[in-house]
Scaffold this motif. Structure first.
Motif, short mmCIF file in Angstrom:
data_model
loop_
_atom_site.label_atom_id
_atom_site.label_comp_id
_atom_site.label_asym_id
_atom_site.label_seq_id
_atom_site.Cartn_x
_atom_site.Cartn_y
_atom_site.Cartn_z
N PHE A 108 92.54 50.40 78.75
CA PHE A 108 91.04 49.62 78.38
C PHE A 108 91.02 48.91 79.61
O PHE A 108 89.61 48.32 80.00
N GLY A 109 91.96 48.16 80.25
CA GLY A 109 91.67 47.04 81.50
C GLY A 109 91.39 46.47 81.15
O GLY A 109 90.97 45.36 82.49
N GLU A 110 91.54 46.03 79.98
CA GLU A 110 91.20 44.56 79.69
C GLU A 110 92.48 43.28 80.40
O GLU A 110 93.23 43.18 80.60
N ARG A 111 92.08 41.99 80.68
CA ARG A 111 92.76 40.70 80.94
C ARG A 111 92.63 40.19 80.15
O ARG A 111 91.89 39.81 79.46
N LEU A 112 94.01 39.28 79.87
CA LEU A 112 93.87 38.67 79.26
C LEU A 112 94.66 37.06 80.13
O LEU A 112 94.82 36.83 81.17
N THR A 113 93.08 35.97 79.40
CA THR A 113 93.66 35.10 79.84
C THR A 113 95.46 33.96 79.66
O THR A 113 95.60 34.52 78.94
N PRO A 114 95.31 33.29 80.51
CA PRO A 114 96.39 31.92 80.37
C PRO A 114 96.50 32.05 78.53
O PRO A 114 97.46 31.50 78.26
N LEU A 115 95.78 30.65 78.65
CA LEU A 115 95.37 30.80 76.77
C LEU A 115 95.35 31.72 76.15
O LEU A 115 96.19 32.14 74.67
N ALA A 116 95.09 33.08 76.80
CA ALA A 116 95.57 33.97 75.74
C ALA A 116 96.81 34.80 75.47
O ALA A 116 97.61 35.31 74.13
N TRP A 117 97.69 34.78 76.13
CA TRP A 117 98.96 34.91 76.02
C TRP A 117 99.22 34.09 75.40
O TRP A 117 100.87 33.71 74.76
N SER A 118 99.34 32.32 76.02
CA SER A 118 100.18 31.01 74.57
C SER A 118 98.99 32.03 73.12
O SER A 118 100.36 31.59 72.48
N GLY A 119 98.37 31.97 73.14
CA GLY A 119 98.13 32.84 71.42
C GLY A 119 99.22 33.53 71.29
O GLY A 119 99.69 33.71 70.21
N CYS A 120 99.75 34.70 72.11
CA CYS A 120 100.03 35.83 71.57
C CYS A 120 101.64 35.85 71.32
O CYS A 120 102.23 35.48 70.42
N THR A 162 92.11 35.88 71.09
CA THR A 162 90.51 36.06 71.11
C THR A 162 89.69 35.89 70.86
O THR A 162 88.19 36.15 70.88
N GLY A 163 89.34 34.00 71.11
CA GLY A 163 88.86 33.49 70.53
C GLY A 163 87.12 33.71 71.70
O GLY A 163 86.40 33.40 71.58
N GLU A 164 87.54 33.83 73.02
CA GLU A 164 86.99 33.76 73.76
C GLU A 164 86.08 34.92 73.46
O GLU A 164 84.59 35.04 73.91
N ALA A 165 86.33 35.86 73.36
CA ALA A 165 85.78 37.20 72.70
C ALA A 165 85.32 37.10 71.78
O ALA A 165 83.70 37.75 71.83
N VAL A 166 85.11 36.68 70.57
CA VAL A 166 84.41 36.08 69.95
C VAL A 166 82.79 35.74 69.88
O VAL A 166 82.00 35.63 69.63
N LEU A 167 83.15 34.09 70.88
CA LEU A 167 82.95 33.41 71.31
C LEU A 167 81.45 34.06 72.37
O LEU A 167 80.52 33.50 72.07
N GLN A 168 81.86 35.46 72.72
CA GLN A 168 80.81 36.30 73.58
C GLN A 168 80.30 37.24 72.91
O GLN A 168 79.54 37.87 73.71
N ALA A 169 80.28 37.19 71.46
CA ALA A 169 80.06 38.71 70.62
C ALA A 169 78.30 37.95 70.80
O ALA A 169 78.19 37.30 70.58
N ARG A 170 77.12 39.62 70.72
CA ARG A 170 75.60 38.78 70.74
C ARG A 170 75.82 40.14 69.15
O ARG A 170 74.63 39.55 68.86
N SER A 171 76.62 40.62 68.09
CA SER A 171 76.10 41.25 67.08
C SER A 171 76.38 40.33 66.31
O SER A 171 77.20 41.00 65.80
N SER A 172 75.95 39.99 65.50
CA SER A 172 75.81 40.03 63.98
C SER A 172 76.13 41.19 62.48
O SER A 172 77.33 41.16 61.88
N ALA A 173 75.77 41.79 63.27
CA ALA A 173 76.50 43.70 62.41
C ALA A 173 77.60 43.44 62.68
O ALA A 173 78.76 43.77 61.81
#
Length: 286
Positions: free
Chosen positions: A257-269, A137-148
């Motif tokens: 929710f129709g989210e997609r996992l990248t190859p890196l994300a599947w490797s993380g799993c 989930t690192g990519e999602a964290v890097l894209q996060a814009r909400s400090s709250a």
């Protein structure tokens, strides 16, 4: 209270983590279908969880002591903060930050408060699990814009660590009675805020089913098993195995929710599951 072996404790916390992995998705759906906010969802979760567990603890006295009050307050903090993080940043960001920080906070608290040492296997498993979590989930964290959202996730992690450490410290208590007591205290802490936010859900078959599921599976079942596991395993071991929740949450994101996992994300799993599996298989009674 029946003794729990290390293997059974590892199984209990693995099942609990799997159940918890569905809780974020259920809460997210309730935001849309039930018209509830994070505090309202948390309040209903604890009330229904207490009701389900009370059916199993009718002959056992509830555990009312200072530790129960602190555990309940911690549960109120970390559960509401987690749902607030979901509302601000989404399931992926809330999960990775909360789940990633929780074992770190727990390991530090376990070392200095409970004098539990982290063995080489646990250290390696923690490093591998956190690496897998970042890949997942690192990519999602890097894209996060909400400090709250990030702040709420860190608060949730701190609350979870506190509950884990306090429950491990009181491992000789009746675990189901302690869980019910924690749910009740947590609900009392949340009630004033829930009333202000709005506590009455929009009644429909889907919202009722989601509330019942949230109270029964990720709450009553999962916490009952979680507290039992802490009677046999070190706090940090339980926290690391609980990281398996992130995999379940990610897979539900794909399926529901129709989210997609990248190859890196599947490797993380795969890496995360491998680390959790090895630690669970080699878990030792503390």
């Amino acid at each position: 209270m029946t003794h729990v072996s290390a293997r059974r404790g590892a199984l209990y916390v693995s099942v609990a983590a799997t159940a918890w992995g569905t809780g974020g998705a259920a809460g997210s759906l309730l935001f849309d279908t039930g018209g509830l906010g994070p505090v309202g969802v948390s309040l209903w979760r604890y009330l229904l969880g207490a009701a389900f567990l009370l059916l199993l603890t009718r002959s056992a006295p509830l555990a009312w002591n200072g530790r129960t009050v602190l555990v309940g307050a911690g549960m109120a903090v970390y559960q509401t903060a987690y749902f607030a993080a979901i509302a601000h940043s989404g399931v992926a960001v809330a999960t990775v930050i909360t789940m990633g920080a929780s074992p770190i906070f727990t390991a530090l608290g376990s070392r200095f408060l409970l004098r539990e040492r982290l063995g080489r296997l646990a250290l390696c498993a923690l490093a591998a699990a956190l690496a897998g979590l970042l890949l997942l989930t690192g990519e999602a964290v890097l894209q996060a814009r909400s400090s709250a959202g990030i702040a709420f996730a860190l608060a949730s992690a701190a609350g979870y660590a506190g509950v884990t450490l306090l429950s491990r410290q009181g491992r000789d208590d009746d675990t189901r009675a302690a869980a019910v007591g924690g749910f009740v205290v947590g609900a009392v802490c949340l009630a004033p805020f829930a009333l202000a936010e709005g506590v009455v859900p929009e009644v429909s078959w889907s919202s009722v089913a989601l509330l019942v599921y949230l109270g029964a599976v990720p709450t009553a079942l999962a916490y009952g098993l979680f507290f039992r596991a802490l009677t046999a395993l070190r706090a940090t071991t339980v926290s690391i195995i609980s990281l398996g929740e992130a995999v379940g949450a990610a897979l539900l994101g794909v399926l529901l929710f129709g989210e997609r996992l990248t190859p890196l994300a599947w490797s993380g799993c795969v890496l995360l599951l491998a680390a959790v599996t090895v630690l669970a298989a080699r878990a030792e009674t503390a």
